[in-house]
Write an enzyme that holds these catalytic residues in place. Structure first.
Site, mmCIF file in Angstrom:
data_model
loop_
_atom_site.group_PDB
_atom_site.id
_atom_site.type_symbol
_atom_site.label_atom_id
_atom_site.label_comp_id
_atom_site.label_asym_id
_atom_site.label_seq_id
_atom_site.Cartn_x
_atom_site.Cartn_y
_atom_site.Cartn_z
ATOM 1 C CG ASP A 1 4.246 -0.963 2.509
ATOM 2 O OD1 ASP A 1 3.900 -0.698 1.352
ATOM 3 O OD2 ASP A 1 5.440 -0.997 2.866
ATOM 4 C CG ASP B 1 1.627 -0.293 -7.136
ATOM 5 O OD1 ASP B 1 2.391 -0.599 -8.071
ATOM 6 O OD2 ASP B 1 1.392 0.887 -6.820
ATOM 7 C CB ALA C 1 -0.941 0.003 1.202
ATOM 8 N N GLY D 1 -0.672 4.869 0.481
ATOM 9 C CA GLY D 1 -2.119 4.695 0.397
ATOM 10 C C GLY D 1 -2.839 5.353 -0.761
ATOM 11 C CB CYS E 1 5.320 2.730 -11.633
ATOM 12 S SG CYS E 1 6.593 2.684 -10.355
#
Length: 530
Positions: free
Chosen positions: A362, A409, A339, A342, A462
């Site tokens: 996390d 992620d 996270a 957030g 990413c």
């Protein structure tokens, strides 16, 4: 000293009231003496100032023609570097020589501590708080980021001239190749001591002379050098983009826009747009996103009051797409496994309408603390935080198969976010990439255990490198045959207000050149129902 002793001895023989009177008289006598001395000093200073000629004041400039560090409104007497200003004094912009001193300090701090440039800048400005003008802050920031954005080209020039990649040499080379300065100019800037850079060495002067008149981008440079692409990422980017390599990597050097996601708990997009415009912002509606806006002109941060009230969150358009791809529903059990602070947790909470269980997990407690503040500001109350010891925390085993949606992620190389953090490309190498790939595989394997039968796992980064994206998904599908890939088009058509771009395949891939977003990847994996 004898007089003071006699006063004290005389007072000792008197009553309490007498002693008090003696102390009062002595205090008044000392005060009047200091006031008279101060008045004489001011009168002398005024006479001295009024007697000065224009040529005298011009000579206050230093030998290189640079203005003094500080000046007062009433005269041009310099205030010592780092000193506090007296009442009625006013700071002026730094001369270039002193400016470079601060630029080098920031670059060296970032290099020695291996910390992000923005953090090094913030620490430096905090240490010298109040000593620089706002324009100096901007000039220092621009020069620091300029060296970072031109790093590989500057390094190429140093290497062909037989120089080692030292931060000072990069800065000096940038003065010649970007700012058009010559050796004589730089000699004036590098005075040594007193808030200036050390004097030029003979070797530095020879190298800078060899660069004089040259352009930063030379026709003999390799393509990757011209595009500021690090060697550790070049192979993967060429693999994924092929003939579009130059166009895509060049777009990663552009400045990133300011995208925001409107918080549906505090309002709606159509109402917020005119209010932002009235405050002085220029706003574009991102029709292909449910809650997205792009602020093209922030109007000197006129948008901040809306942000502080939780009416929106700053979030790149590509990141907003990732959150939508999780396809959460109110009442579900959902976990944001990595996270961080957030950002995506907030978006998931909005799609869940604050109903159900949402966990922000996390391994970094400080990041989760920041997430707590953002969640509270946004009006989210169905989310809770979970600090994990590692990706294989025993808590994961205890909650095996209990979640409808799991978002991973994963930490990555950040190649897709170079527009926002260009320094990250120079703080990594091939070894770092190998370690990240191993960590991603471990995180993905562990997080997959949390997915209930019929639930979904969304893996995202990413990054634009296949080794961190498609290769990781392929390894999981081989090790977990009970998972299958769900084409992102199926989710897009169901959840997004516009049709999916044709450039996106079964797995999501976004890039600045193609989609006008940061670079992102996502794959939706569904576990078979029992």
């Amino acid at each position: 000293m004898a007089d003071q002793f006699n006063d004290k001895k005389s007072a000792d023989g008197k009553s309490g009231a007498g002693k008090q009177q003696v102390r009062k008289e002595r205090f008044l006598a000392q005060k009047h003496g200091k006031d008279a001395e101060k008045t004489r000093s001011v009168d002398h200073q005024n006479r001295r100032q009024h007697g000065r000629t224009r040529d005298d004041r011009v000579n206050d400039r230093n030998s290189s023609g640079e203005e003094n560090f500080y000046t007062k409104r009433s005269d041009v007497e310099p205030v010592k570097s780092g000193a506090r200003l007296a009442r009625g004094a006013e700071r002026v912009d730094l001369p270039m020589g002193r400016l470079l001193f601060h630029v080098l300090a920031v670059l060296e701090e970032a290099t020695n501590s291996d910390s992000p440039i923005d953090r090094a800048l913030a620490a430096h400005f905090s240490n010298i708080k109040g000593r620089l003008t706002p324009r100096d802050h901007t000039r220092i920031r621009d020069m620091v980021w300029g060296v970072v954005r031109r790093y590989r080209r500057l390094l190429w020039w140093l290497e062909i001239n037989g120089q080692t990649p030292q931060v000072r040499k990069l800065l000096l080379a940038d003065l010649v190749l970007t700012h058009g300065k010559n050796v004589q100019d730089i000699t004036h800037f590098c005075k040594g001591g007193g808030g200036y850079l050390k004097r030029l060495t003979d070797s530095e002067a020879r190298v800078l002379s060899a660069m004089d008149g040259k352009q930063l981008a030379d026709e003999t440079m390799p393509e990757a050098v011209t595009l500021e692409c690090p060697s550790w990422a070049e192979k993967g980017l060429r693999e994924v983009f092929g003939d579009r390599f130059a166009e895509e990597v060049d777009a990663l050097r552009e400045a990133a826009p300011l995208d925001i996601r409107v918080n549906p708990f505090k309002g709606n997009r159509d109402d917020l747009i005119p209010r932002l415009e009235k405050a002085g912002c220029k706003v574009e509606k991102l029709d292909w996103l449910p809650y997205g806006l792009r602020i093209t002109d922030a109007g000197r941060k006129a948008h901040l009051p809306f942000y502080e009230r939780g009416e929106f969150e700053i979030q790149d358009a590509g990141s907003q797409v990732l959150a939508v791809m999780v396809a959460v529903e109110p009442g579900q059990r959902v976990i944001d496994f990595c996270a961080g602070a957030g950002g995506k947790t907030l978006a998931l909470a909005a799609d869940m309408d604050n109903r159900g269980q949402l966990i922000a997990a996390d391994v970094h407690n400080k990041r989760l603390n920041r997430a707590a503040q953002r969640l509270k500001r946004a009006g989210v109350f169905n989310a809770e935080r979970k600090v994990l010891e590692s990706e294989r925390d025993p808590w994961v085993k205890k909650n095996k198969g209990k979640f409808d949606r799991v978002l991973v992620d994963a930490p990555c190389s950040g190649t897709g976010s170079w527009r926002r953090a260009p320094d990250s490309k120079w703080r990594r190498d091939e070894k770092d990439l190998e370690e990240l790939v191993a960590l991603q595989e471990s995180i993905l394997t562990s997080a997959a255990r949390l997915v209930k039968p019929g639930g979904r796992l969304v893996y995202a980064t990413c990054s634009l490198l296949p080794i961190e994206n498609e290769d990781q998904v392929a390894k999981l599908l081989r090790s977990r045959p009970d998972f299958k890939l769900v084409p992102v088009k199926d989710v897009w058509e169901e959840r997004m207000p516009s049709s999916m771009p044709e450039t996106i395949g079964n797995m999501l891939r976004l890039s600045p050149a193609t989609n006008d977003t940061d670079g992102f990847f996502a794959a939706v994996l569904e576990r078979e129902a029992e």
